[in-house]
Design an enzyme around this catalytic site. Structure first.
Site, PDB file in Angstrom:
ATOM      1  N   LYS A   1     -11.145 -33.523  23.252  1.00  0.00           N
ATOM      2  CA  LYS A   1      -9.995 -33.826  22.182  1.00  0.00           C
ATOM      3  C   LYS A   1      -8.743 -32.835  22.644  1.00  0.00           C
ATOM      4  CE  LYS A   1     -10.172 -36.495  19.781  1.00  0.00           C
ATOM      5  NZ  LYS A   1      -9.996 -38.108  19.751  1.00  0.00           N
TER       6      LYS A   1
HETATM    7  N1  PMP Z   1     -17.303 -36.338  20.998  1.00  0.00           N
HETATM    8  C1  PMP Z   1     -17.056 -35.513  20.137  1.00  0.00           C
HETATM    9  C2  PMP Z   1     -17.731 -34.081  19.917  1.00  0.00           C
HETATM   10  C3  PMP Z   1     -15.629 -35.582  19.763  1.00  0.00           C
HETATM   11  O1  PMP Z   1     -15.164 -34.760  18.860  1.00  0.00           O
HETATM   12  C4  PMP Z   1     -14.898 -36.828  19.572  1.00  0.00           C
HETATM   13  C5  PMP Z   1     -13.722 -37.095  19.087  1.00  0.00           C
HETATM   14  N2  PMP Z   1     -13.923 -37.075  17.689  1.00  0.00           N
HETATM   15  C6  PMP Z   1     -15.385 -37.712  20.580  1.00  0.00           C
HETATM   16  C7  PMP Z   1     -16.937 -37.521  21.356  1.00  0.00           C
HETATM   17  C8  PMP Z   1     -14.973 -39.129  20.750  1.00  0.00           C
HETATM   18  O2  PMP Z   1     -13.671 -39.410  21.261  1.00  0.00           O
HETATM   19  P1  PMP Z   1     -12.812 -40.271  21.003  1.00  0.00           P
HETATM   20  O3  PMP Z   1     -12.067 -40.004  19.622  1.00  0.00           O
HETATM   21  O4  PMP Z   1     -11.779 -40.510  21.993  1.00  0.00           O
HETATM   22  O5  PMP Z   1     -13.426 -41.715  20.778  1.00  0.00           O
END
Ligand code: PMP
Length: 346
Positions: free
Chosen positions: A44
């Protein structure tokens, strides 16, 4: 590697690591993008940077301005670090169920934390709605601008992956990538990365690995955003509705991955490959293995290693917590050393 101009420039360009056991077990080459190696320790950081830089370009933020976000933690950490580097303050609204480690990291970054009860999205006091209302009210008094980052609706989130994650994967594999799969929190990663990779290779297979208790498996497998049964200990993933970011996106393969399947993958990656990862990475790698078995041997499949396991020490690496969820406990977590230190003065 060239000198980076501060942390903003140090985000991304993470190593693409071959996952030996997942590859051996499936006959495919399964590669993990080491997002835990970003300055804020997660995938992120990329949207954190993009959302702030785009807001600057639009003139929404001036020095001394304020960044507000509702987040499960990692987006907040990315935003807080970039905000520090660009001269902004950060306020984070977080559900109180999120790991203590993420909350501690946010506080030590200097972010002001507003912890709220974890309520469903349909509740007006769900953290996402609280964050928006807080940003709206602060906008009246803040003279240097307020950015409500709004990661579920802000297309700069997926743009971060369209301009960085996708091109990196393409370059690092020399275009030899047959499939990309990951789980969905906001969908920024999958939407942006798949859009870029599909432009480069029309028939690339895009997969989604969904934890239990979210709606993405049913959405992409059956066309209806209906929650699956059960739940997951994985944080940061598990979307329950169609957002502007994933609206219109197509997915070729969707998998429902239980914690019983994903958690042992996490422990295997640590014990056999030295990769200490969080829960969403387990869902991702387990999903990549399912996809590999569907596609057959010889394919190259890329997934995301989203953040470090240390961020979940009190849960995913806590025997008591694991037992409470009827999940396996790796032997080394309960080992106490019987070695007597060979001191010179006894
Ligand atoms: N894995 C973790 C540990 C995250 O914090 C996030 C984002 N909240 C994601 C995966 C998923 O990413 P995205 O928001 O781009 O779908």
């Amino acid at each position: 590697m060239p000198v980076r101009d501060g942390i903003v420039d140090a985000i991304g360009h993470t190593p693409l690591i071959k996952l030996r056991r997942a590859s051996e077990l499936t006959g495919c080459t399964i590669l993990g993008k080491a997002e835990f190696m970003n300055p804020g320790g997660s995938v992120k950081d990329r949207p954190g940077r993009q959302m702030i830089l785009e807001a600057e370009k639009r003139g929404e933020l001036k020095p001394g301005g304020l960044v507000v976000e509702s987040t499960a933690g990692n987006t907040g950490i990315g935003l807080a670090l970039v905000a520090n580097a660009r001269g902004y303050r950060t306020i984070i609204v977080i559900p109180d169920t999120q790991s203590q480690e993420k909350k501690d990291m946010l506080r030590l970054c200097g972010a002001e934390l507003v912890e709220v009860p974890a309520l469903p999205y349909s509740d007006p006091d769900n953290y996402q709605h609280v964050g928006r209302r807080l940003a709206d009210s602060l906008r009246k008094s803040e003279r240097n601008g307020v950015l409500f980052a709004d990661q579920w609706n802000n297309l700069d989130n997926s743009k971060a992956h369209y301009v960085s994650t996708g091109p990196e994967i393409w370059e690092e594999t020399g275009g030899k990538v047959d499939a990309f799969i990951c789980s969905i929190g906001t969908g920024g990663t999958i939407a942006g990365t798949s859009a870029f990779l599909r432009e480069k290779k029309k028939d690339i297979v895009i997969g989604v690995a969904d934890p239990r208790g979210a709606a993405m498996y049913n959405l992409f497998a059956h066309g209806e955003a209906k929650m699956s049964d059960g739940g997951s200990i994985a944080e940061g993933i598990g979307l329950g509705r169609v957002t502007p970011i994933i609206e219109g996106m197509t997915v070729d393969k969707a998998y429902l991955v239980s914690d019983e399947e994903a958690v042992p993958v996490i422990f295997d990656l640590l014990a056999h490959e030295g990769l200490c990862l969080g829960g969403s990475s387990g869902i991702n790698v387990a999903g990549a293995m399912r996809l590999a078995r569907d596609l057959g041997p010889g394919k190259t499949i890329v997934t995301m290693l989203c953040d470090f396991g240390t961020r979940y020490q009190s849960k995913l690496f806590n025997p008591q917590f694991l037992r409470s969820k009827s999940l396996p406990v790796p032997a080394w977590l309960e080992r106490t050393s019987a070695i007597k230190p060979p001191f010179a003065k006894s």
